[in-house]
Write an enzyme that holds these catalytic residues in place. Structure first.
Site, PDB file in Angstrom:
ATOM      1  N   TYR A  19       0.992  -1.305   0.125  1.00 21.32           N
ATOM      2  CA  TYR A  19       0.011  -0.044   0.146  1.00 21.32           C
ATOM      3  C   TYR A  19       0.817   1.125  -0.014  1.00 21.32           C
ATOM      4  CZ  TYR A  19      -4.773  -0.029  -0.131  1.00 21.32           C
ATOM      5  OH  TYR A  19      -6.159   0.009  -0.697  1.00 21.32           O
ATOM      6  N   GLU A  52      -0.269   4.913  -0.630  1.00 23.41           N
ATOM      7  CA  GLU A  52      -1.009   6.241  -0.840  1.00 23.41           C
ATOM      8  C   GLU A  52      -0.189   7.353  -0.714  1.00 23.41           C
ATOM      9  OE1 GLU A  52      -4.451   6.265   1.733  1.00 23.41           O
ATOM     10  OE2 GLU A  52      -5.557   5.004   0.610  1.00 23.41           O
ATOM     11  N   ARG A  89      -2.231  -3.179 -18.311  1.00 20.40           N
ATOM     12  CA  ARG A  89      -3.370  -2.193 -18.222  1.00 20.40           C
ATOM     13  C   ARG A  89      -3.557  -1.232 -17.418  1.00 20.40           C
ATOM     14  NH1 ARG A  89      -8.124  -3.516 -20.680  1.00 20.40           N
ATOM     15  NH2 ARG A  89      -6.898  -4.635 -22.030  1.00 20.40           N
ATOM     16  N   LYS A 140      -2.427  -0.199 -25.036  1.00 23.64           N
ATOM     17  CA  LYS A 140      -2.692  -0.184 -26.302  1.00 23.64           C
ATOM     18  C   LYS A 140      -1.637  -0.446 -27.381  1.00 23.64           C
ATOM     19  CE  LYS A 140      -7.403   1.390 -24.850  1.00 23.64           C
ATOM     20  NZ  LYS A 140      -8.296   2.692 -25.351  1.00 23.64           N
ATOM     21  N   THR A 197      -3.905   5.461 -22.270  1.00 24.48           N
ATOM     22  CA  THR A 197      -3.560   4.183 -21.657  1.00 24.48           C
ATOM     23  C   THR A 197      -2.322   3.550 -21.887  1.00 24.48           C
ATOM     24  OG1 THR A 197      -4.589   3.083 -23.520  1.00 24.48           O
ATOM     25  CG2 THR A 197      -6.217   3.524 -21.863  1.00 24.48           C
ATOM     26  N   ASP A 217      -6.194  12.895 -25.707  1.00 22.84           N
ATOM     27  CA  ASP A 217      -6.472  11.433 -25.255  1.00 22.84           C
ATOM     28  C   ASP A 217      -5.651  10.384 -26.005  1.00 22.84           C
ATOM     29  OD1 ASP A 217      -7.096   8.935 -24.586  1.00 22.84           O
ATOM     30  OD2 ASP A 217      -9.192   9.558 -23.841  1.00 22.84           O
TER      31      ASP A 217
HETATM   32  C1  LIG Z   1      -9.372   3.041 -24.635  1.00 23.40           C
HETATM   33  C2  LIG Z   1      -9.641   4.316 -24.327  1.00 23.40           C
HETATM   34  C3  LIG Z   1      -9.867   4.953 -23.029  1.00 23.40           C
HETATM   35  C4  LIG Z   1     -10.399   4.102 -21.986  1.00 23.40           C
HETATM   36  O1  LIG Z   1      -9.408   3.282 -21.507  1.00 23.40           O
HETATM   37  P1  LIG Z   1      -9.890   2.310 -20.480  1.00 23.40           P
HETATM   38  O2  LIG Z   1      -8.509   1.914 -19.788  1.00 23.40           O
HETATM   39  O3  LIG Z   1     -10.582   1.079 -21.129  1.00 23.40           O
HETATM   40  O4  LIG Z   1     -10.607   2.695 -19.383  1.00 23.40           O
HETATM   41  C5  LIG Z   1      -9.984   6.273 -23.073  1.00 23.40           C
HETATM   42  N1  LIG Z   1      -9.886   7.174 -24.199  1.00 23.40           N
HETATM   43  C6  LIG Z   1      -9.749   6.500 -25.413  1.00 23.40           C
HETATM   44  C7  LIG Z   1      -9.723   7.587 -26.501  1.00 23.40           C
HETATM   45  C8  LIG Z   1      -9.638   5.148 -25.337  1.00 23.40           C
HETATM   46  O5  LIG Z   1      -9.560   4.798 -26.871  1.00 23.40           O
END
Ligand SMILES: *Cc1c(COP(=O)(O)O)cnc(C)c1O
Length: 414
Positions: A51, A53, A232, A226, A223, A197
């Site tokens: 933990y 925080e 993740r 991807k 993220t 994003d």
């Molecule tokens: C995949 C994605 C997210 C969210 O990711 P999670 O980990 O699934 O919550 C946010 N924004 C965009 C543009 C995405 O493609």
């Protein structure tokens, strides 16, 4: 894996089936990838026991000497990789990362502007039933009906009319490059904060094949699982002036203890992305997507915007007379995984949309190149031409398995 086998054969058995599914299938979901063995080792490590925080050097519990080191390493590597002033590596995933940005920089009811969901935006960019749509006044821009691409003049007009506090660029199902500079100019004109994003394209930006929003944008979320090919999770990057508000929004605003095992795996993934090989990987993702797009066009598929600049392809199946859902299910039977997807101005519902979305990050990780993309395109076309023929689909599945056997998945030993 033997202790799992011993203590919980049920879970071990499910996992084993999933292993085979991943190894012998063609994975085309553009948000998926195969993390390396090293990333998975860090992710499955004893840091899950801790933990912590707070932030490095400012924690609420004892025993932080190693957690601090690994979180600082993740931060430093992310800074180097993207060339940003500030990084928070604690967000649990992409959606909570976006929530933290809004929570930290906006007031409830503020106006935010993002791309409409069925035009390629993400649920967290203002879908009415998501927290974003419930908490903020969301204005959606669209792609151009003719080109099916972003029209910066139309976006500018909308921004001037609606005066958003935050403008979001970066998408989930948009196959073209993004003009960051043009977004920044619009934002400056209306006094908005800019948020990129880059969840889908972070690997392409890190690998230098797509332009980075960093010189222009205030805040960047991504993220890590991807195209970036890590565990993740997510990170938030920003200019220094937003650092404090964002850090406070992540903890204690929205989250408790960070997932230190994931932080360790993020550090490993950023280390991998800093290596020269990652540039080759990112380049090959795009080459593969372009080749696959070309092949699909030859087979008479109607690609949204006419092609791709990145890792993903959006295909409108209207001219093939197959609903997206039916196509997804038929391809599943042929060992090819992708997802049904709305296309811009889709007359059908999101549960039964007109299109499919596919991408090359995962197959590129396995080492597949242009010749294999030709084969993948041929499989897809053949399967959809025979989508009611179970035997034919089963036969394609065998061919898919044979192709995949020559390209092992990193981290999977069968
Ligand atoms: C995949 C994605 C997210 C969210 O990711 P999670 O980990 O699934 O919550 C946010 N924004 C965009 C543009 C995405 O493609």
């Amino acid at each position: 894996m033997s202790s799992l086998q011993e203590s919980d054969p049920k879970v071990a058995d499910i996992l084993n089936h999933e292993k085979h599914r991943q190894a012998y299938g063609i994975e085309l979901i553009p948000s998926e990838n195969y993390a390396s063995q090293a990333v998975m080792e860090a992710s499955g490590s004893i840091f899950t026991n801790k933990y912590s925080e707070g932030y490095p050097g400012k924690r609420y519990y004892g025993g932080q000497e190693y957690v601090d080191q690994v979180e600082q390493l993740a931060i430093d590597r992310a800074k180097e990789l993207f060339g940003v002033e500030h990084v928070n590596v604690q967000p649990y995933s992409g959606s909570p990362a976006n929530a933290a940005v809004y929570f930290g920089l906006l007031e409830y009811g503020d106006t935010i502007m993002g791309l409409k969901l069925d035009h390629g935006g993400h649920i967290t960019h203002g879908l009415p039933i998501s927290f974003s749509g419930k908490s903020f006044n969301c204005v959606a821009y669209e792609v151009d009906k003719e080109t099916e691409q972003l029209n910066m003049d139309a976006i500018r007009e909308l921004a001037i009319k609606k005066r958003p506090k935050l403008i979001i660029a970066g998408y989930t199902a948009y196959p073209r490059k993004i003009n960051w500079k043009a977004f920044k100019e619009i934002a400056d004109e209306v006094g908005a904060i800019t948020m990129a994003d880059i969840a889908h394209i972070a690997g392409l930006i890190a690998g230098g094949v797509h332009e980075s929003p960093v010189p222009y944008f205030d805040v960047i979320t991504t993220t890590t699982h991807k195209t970036l090919r890590g565990p993740r999770g997510a990170i938030i990057m920003s200019k220094k002036e937003f650092a404090k508000d964002i850090d406070r929004a992540v903890f204690p605003g929205l989250q408790g203890g960070p997932h230190d095992h994931t932080t360790a795996a993020k550090a490993v993934a950023f280390g991998e992305a800093l290596k020269p090989e990652f540039k080759d990987y990112a380049e090959q993702i795009v080459k593969n997507a372009k080749k696959l797009a070309e092949n699909l066009i030859e087979h008479g598929f109607d690609l949204v915007s006419g092609g791709t600049d990145n890792h993903l392809i959006l295909t409108d199946l209207t001219n093939k007379n197959i609903p997206g859902k039916v196509a997804q299910e038929a391809l599943d039977k042929a060992g090819i995984t992708l997802n049904k997807n709305t296309v811009p101005f889709d007359p059908r519902s999101p549960f039964d949309p007109s299109g499919i979305r596919l991408g090359t990050p995962a197959m590129t990780t396995r080492g597949m190149k242009e010749p294999e993309m030709e084969k993948v395109g041929d499989f897809i076309s053949n399967a959809l031409d025979n989508y009611t023929d179970k035997d034919k689909l089963a036969k394609i599945k065998e061919e898919v398995k044979e192709l995949c056997s020559g390209f092992p998945v990193p981290g999977i030993n069968l």
